[in-house]
Enzyme design. Structure first.
Site, PDB file in Angstrom:
ATOM      1  N   TYR A   3       0.858  -1.186   0.000  1.00 30.85           N
ATOM      2  CA  TYR A   3       0.000   0.000   0.000  1.00 30.85           C
ATOM      3  C   TYR A   3       0.893   1.234   0.000  1.00 30.85           C
ATOM      4  CZ  TYR A   3      -2.746   3.741   2.232  1.00 30.85           C
ATOM      5  OH  TYR A   3      -3.321   4.951   2.557  1.00 30.85           O
ATOM      6  N   GLU A  25     -10.661   5.055   3.633  1.00 29.63           N
ATOM      7  CA  GLU A  25     -10.417   5.989   2.530  1.00 29.63           C
ATOM      8  C   GLU A  25     -11.704   6.474   1.853  1.00 29.63           C
ATOM      9  OE1 GLU A  25      -7.549   7.382   1.887  1.00 29.63           O
ATOM     10  OE2 GLU A  25      -6.543   6.185   3.403  1.00 29.63           O
TER      11      GLU A  25
END
Length: 197
Positions: free
Chosen positions: A30, A105
């Site tokens: 990530y 997110e």
């Protein structure tokens, strides 16, 4: 000499990780460029996150969009921009945390969408990493007040950049971003602890 040693070490880590951090093992890379640069922040929702190293995303720029109430200001996104670079932290996470990361997110509410991009670590090692981009990209202009991050959010990014050992010139460029003078709400500041609360 130190650069060579670091490059060899990084190559060995990534080589081992390519064996043990593969899909078969249930992990993924990530690339974080915003608040998740900070170890304390990413581990609030993703406790298995392991810092792999700094990395750069080429042909993108860092920008801000969309006021978020709990941050009391705009949040970061990446925007395609040839010739620009966004530096960030490369993390290795368990795949079981991908849904939590997506939710953090705002993928489920259409704030961001996930995408895989090639990022390059110091020493030239490139990997595919998951990252997030705003669904509505801001235009390239001065940062109006409604697109300015809060003092807290910008401090989290700055401290995360230092902690992630991003290049000094990139960290310096973060200091040129104008905050909106606000502080994030008490809940997020309390969860981040010192020096935010």
């Amino acid at each position: 000499m130190a650069l060579l040693v670091n490059t060899v070490f990084l190559f060995l880590v990534l080589s081992v990780c390519s064996i043990f951090c593969s899909d078969d093992n249930g992990t993924f890379f990530y690339f974080a460029y915003g608040s998740n640069l900070l170890d304390k922040r990413i581990k609030l929702n993703n406790p298995t996150a392991i810092f792999t190293g700094p990395a750069e995303l080429k042909d993108y720029r860092l920008d801000f969009f969309n006021y978020i109430k709990y941050w009391e200001g705009a949040v970061a996104t990446i925007v395609p921009h040839p010739g620009h670079v966004v530096w960030g932290a490369l993390w290795t996470l368990d795949k079981k945390e991908m849904d939590r990361l997506d939710k953090q997110e705002g993928v489920d509410v259409g704030l961001y969408f996930a995408l895989n991009k090639t990022v390059t670590m110091p020493g030239g090692i490139s990997v595919e990493a998951r990252t997030y981009q705003a669904t509505k990209l801001p235009s390239f202009d001065d940062l109006p007040m409604q697109r300015q991050p809060s003092n807290t959010y910008l401090q989290v990014i700055f401290l995360g950049a230092v902690e992630s050992k991003l290049p000094a010139d990139y960290i310096g460029s973060l200091l040129t971003i104008n905050p909106n003078g606000q502080f994030a709400n008490e809940t997020i500041r309390k969860s981040l602890g010192y020096p935010f609360y």
